[in-house]
Design an enzyme around this catalytic site. Structure first.
Site, short mmCIF file in Angstrom:
data_model
loop_
_atom_site.label_atom_id
_atom_site.label_comp_id
_atom_site.label_asym_id
_atom_site.label_seq_id
_atom_site.Cartn_x
_atom_site.Cartn_y
_atom_site.Cartn_z
N LYS A 219 0.84 -1.20 0.00
CA LYS A 219 0.00 0.00 0.00
C LYS A 219 0.88 1.25 0.00
O LYS A 219 0.69 2.15 -0.80
CB LYS A 219 -0.93 -0.04 1.21
CG LYS A 219 -1.84 1.16 1.31
CD LYS A 219 -2.80 1.03 2.47
CE LYS A 219 -3.52 2.35 2.67
NZ LYS A 219 -4.48 2.32 3.77
N GLU A 225 10.40 -4.53 4.73
CA GLU A 225 10.52 -5.93 4.31
C GLU A 225 10.26 -6.07 2.82
O GLU A 225 11.00 -6.74 2.09
CB GLU A 225 9.50 -6.80 5.07
CG GLU A 225 9.76 -6.94 6.55
CD GLU A 225 9.08 -5.88 7.38
OE1 GLU A 225 8.83 -4.77 6.87
OE2 GLU A 225 8.81 -6.15 8.57
N GLY A 280 -4.91 -1.65 4.82
CA GLY A 280 -4.06 -2.75 4.38
C GLY A 280 -4.68 -4.11 4.66
O GLY A 280 -4.70 -5.00 3.80
N ARG A 281 -5.23 -4.29 5.86
CA ARG A 281 -5.77 -5.61 6.22
C ARG A 281 -7.16 -5.85 5.64
O ARG A 281 -7.77 -6.88 5.90
CB ARG A 281 -5.75 -5.79 7.74
CG ARG A 281 -6.40 -4.67 8.53
CD ARG A 281 -6.04 -4.75 10.01
NE ARG A 281 -6.53 -3.61 10.78
CZ ARG A 281 -5.87 -2.48 10.91
NH1 ARG A 281 -4.70 -2.31 10.32
NH2 ARG A 281 -6.36 -1.49 11.65
N GLU A 366 -4.86 -6.50 14.75
CA GLU A 366 -4.34 -5.18 14.37
C GLU A 366 -5.47 -4.15 14.38
O GLU A 366 -5.23 -2.96 14.58
CB GLU A 366 -3.68 -5.24 12.97
CG GLU A 366 -2.69 -4.11 12.73
CD GLU A 366 -1.93 -4.22 11.40
OE1 GLU A 366 -2.54 -4.00 10.35
OE2 GLU A 366 -0.73 -4.52 11.44
N HIS A 397 -5.21 -32.72 17.91
CA HIS A 397 -4.08 -33.54 18.37
C HIS A 397 -2.94 -32.65 18.85
O HIS A 397 -1.80 -33.10 18.93
CB HIS A 397 -3.63 -34.47 17.24
CG HIS A 397 -4.73 -35.39 16.82
ND1 HIS A 397 -4.94 -36.63 17.40
CD2 HIS A 397 -5.73 -35.23 15.93
CE1 HIS A 397 -6.00 -37.19 16.86
NE2 HIS A 397 -6.51 -36.36 15.96
N LYS A 525 9.21 -0.65 14.39
CA LYS A 525 9.84 -0.31 13.11
C LYS A 525 10.91 0.76 13.33
O LYS A 525 12.01 0.68 12.77
CB LYS A 525 8.79 0.26 12.13
CG LYS A 525 7.75 -0.72 11.64
CD LYS A 525 6.84 -0.04 10.62
CE LYS A 525 5.63 -0.89 10.30
NZ LYS A 525 4.69 -0.24 9.40
O1 F6P Z 1 3.11 -2.75 9.83
C1 F6P Z 1 1.78 -3.01 9.68
C2 F6P Z 1 1.30 -2.68 8.29
O2 F6P Z 1 1.23 -1.33 8.11
C3 F6P Z 1 -0.03 -3.35 8.03
O3 F6P Z 1 -1.09 -2.62 8.50
C4 F6P Z 1 0.01 -3.52 6.56
O4 F6P Z 1 -0.92 -4.46 6.11
C5 F6P Z 1 1.45 -3.97 6.37
O5 F6P Z 1 2.18 -3.21 7.30
C6 F6P Z 1 2.02 -3.80 5.00
O6 F6P Z 1 1.94 -2.49 4.57
P1 F6P Z 1 2.15 -2.10 3.06
O7 F6P Z 1 1.06 -2.73 2.27
O8 F6P Z 1 2.09 -0.60 3.03
O9 F6P Z 1 3.49 -2.60 2.62
#
Ligand code: F6P
Length: 564
Positions: A219, A225, A280-281, A366, A397, A525
């Site tokens: 987003k 990452e 995002g979620r 979240e 199990h 972060k």
């Molecule tokens: O760190 C949490 C977050 O902001 C989530 O809310 C989001 O889904 C995820 O990181 C990834 O964010 P992006 O889509 O901006 O890379």
């Protein structure tokens, strides 16, 4: 935290006196009902199974296996009314800026609304924007499937690697897994999320660059990452002999940040947009769903949207007494705030839903893992529970021991399809028998008397029975919901996800929190950014300012990594 800890804390709300009265009624009811078992509720009310279940958008929600009585349900519905759930729902669908701390509307519902309805955001129709971008994305999908969009060397792009994390990973991955039987023949889809290079490396090992389409899904297009993985994927792609200009064919981007995408070098034709009013979620319905559509095809993707839309309409239009997301949310409020149950298990009896618990962890934790209300005051009640889960029967199990006999109660959702996506002998009948047995066992338990009779019949003496008997007792009265669907299809999956999205929303409204921001992810972060240069670089003064524990850990790591 139980109800009593919060009984006074509605004081910051406009209608505090009414809320307080309602809450006192609920706590009194909870105290009274705690004296009886869940099974007693059925004995008292022969119509309970019908009355405490509801069908919506092709799903059946049975919420009867809880202590809630009819009057407790009425009082919970009054609480929802007093907290303004109906108005808040309309405000969300209308595009009001209900994500106040980020000054944004919350319109994942617009992503699946292809009815022609208009929802204006800053003078633009969000539904029309969403529809147009979805159509553009699906046209791209069709071109890839028809081999019109091929790799740079003319090979078909039959392999997709989605690089994203959180909402840009969990939703698409969960859906691709859930719709495995709908996967188009010969297509492979991988998901890379972790900044741990092993994740990307393990996937790269399986790829032919000439046949691979990388999707950079973010987003913000700034997530550490994802940007690290994307840069390494480009390096690998070039190192494998592909040319820099081939990036235009082999890389796509999904983002709200078109400038950053452009700077990264991904072609505008392969860039699909969404908007800051998509959390995002809550984004798998947007361009973030590209990996889904590439895997199952445009038609199945549209069916997924339709399933969610069916649940949206139900949520927006059904009265609260007949509203599945509202009732699911209220049952959760009862468990969390009136019975003090802080853990919620999501137990899909469907192997293909094996990523659903992970997806719902983000969706729920979240969204509602917040102890401060929109007003800046402490939330009036304990908020989101810890959520975990595994598919049945595997979990049986592993951790069900604790569900049945542990010191703490866990509330559970059993999610079950009447028919399998893949019938094989009597497997599904066995799965179903287990799916129905577990909620019964949790509810009914097994009393000491019965245990002792069984031990006596097995020939144990009274001394042994006195020791072993109590250990074999199941206390029972452990609550659960069951959600049934005929079969796991794109439509039923869409409806199921939307059911949970709206449940989470309703609970957030009742708790007075903003379910759509996530400030709690920022500090870690920030600190990781500060620590990164200390891992392999100079320790220097910055390391000296760390807390002693982190300093010692860092120094141990640095010594073993040969850092100076
Ligand atoms: O760190 C949490 C977050 O902001 C989530 O809310 C989001 O889904 C995820 O990181 C990834 O964010 P992006 O889509 O901006 O890379």
């Amino acid at each position: 935290m139980t109800a009593e800890d919060h009984a006074e804390s509605w004081s910051g709300f406009d209608n505090a006196a009414e809320l307080d009265r309602c809450w006192q009624e609920l706590t009194a009811l909870a105290r009274e009902l705690a004296r009886e078992s869940i099974a007693d509720r059925f004995a008292d009310d022969p119509e309970r199974a019908e009355s405490f279940s509801i069908e919506a958008a092709g799903l059946l929600l049975d919420y009867s296996k809880s202590r809630i009585s009819r009057s407790a349900r009425d009082t919970l519905l009054r609480l929802a009314e007093l907290r303004g759930v109906p108005d808040a729902t309309q405000a969300m669908f209308r595009g009001d800026r209900i994500n106040e701390s980020e000054n944004r509307p919350v319109l994942h519902t617009a992503l699946r609304d292809r009815s022609g309805r208009t929802v204006l955001v800053d003078g633009e129709d969000a539904c029309a924007l969403a529809r147009a971008e979805c159509d553009r994305m699906l046209a791209f999908v069709r071109r890839v499937h028809a081999d019109e969009h091929r790799g740079a060397t003319g090979e078909p792009l039959d392999t997709v690697v989605n690089i994203g994390i959180g909402g840009s990973d969990l939703g698409p991955q969960m859906v691709v897994e859930a719709l495995r039987p709908y996967g188009l023949k010969g297509r492979r889809t991988f998901f890379v999320s972790n900044v741990d290079g092993q994740h990307l490396g393990d996937v790269l090992d399986q790829l032919d660059p000439a046949r691979t389409l990388f999707i950079v899904a973010s987003k913000t297009f700034t997530t550490q990452e994802t940007m690290t993985n994307a840069a390494s994927a480009v390096d690998w792609f070039l190192a494998s002999g592909m040319a820099r200009e081939d990036i235009a064919t082999h890389f796509a981007a999904l983002s709200t940040n078109s400038e950053a995408v452009q700077n990264f070098g991904i072609a505008p034709d392969n860039t699909f947009a969404f908007w800051d009013w998509v959390g995002g979620r809550y984004s798998l319905w947007s361009a973030i769903g590209l990996s889904i559509a590439l895997h199952v095809g445009a038609d199945a993707f549209l069916e997924l949207l339709q399933g969610a839309y069916a649940m949206d309409r139900h949520f927006a239009e059904a009265p609260m007494t007949q509203n599945a997301p509202v009732l699911l949310a209220l049952v959760g409020i009862w468990h969390r705030n009136l019975e003090g149950i802080g853990v919620h298990a999501v137990l899909p009896y469907d192997q293909h839903l094996h990523r659903l618990p992970a997806y719902l962890q983000q969706a729920d934790m979240e969204s509602n893992g917040k102890a401060v209300a929109r007003s800046g005051r402490p939330a009036p009640l304990a908020t989101g529970p810890v959520l975990f889960g595994e598919p049945g029967t595997n979990g049986q199990h592993a951790f069900y021991q604790l569900l049945h006999q542990g010191s703490d109660k866990v509330a559970a959702d059993f999610i079950v399809a009447a028919r399998s996506q893949r019938e094989m002998g009597d497997h599904h009948a066995r799965l179903l028998a287990n799916a129905l047995a577990q909620p019964r066992a949790l509810m009914n338990g097994k009393a000491l008397e019965r245990v002792n009779d069984e031990l006596r019949a097995a020939g144990l003496d009274e001394q042994a029975i006195a020791v072993l008997g109590p250990q074999k007792v199941f206390p029972g009265s452990r609550p659960s919901n069951t959600i049934l669907m005929e079969r796991l299809t794109p439509h039923s999956l869409g409806a199921l996800i939307a059911l949970y999205e709206h449940k989470i929303f309703v609970q957030g409204v009742i708790w007075g929190i903003n379910s759509f921001d996530q400030w709690g992810v920022e500090l870690g972060k920030e600190l990781a950014r500060e620590l990164l240069p200390l891992i392999d670089g100079e320790g220097g003064d910055a390391a000296a300012s760390l807390d002693p524990s982190t300093r010692r850990l860092l120094s141990w790591i640095r010594a073993r990594r040969g850092a100076r």
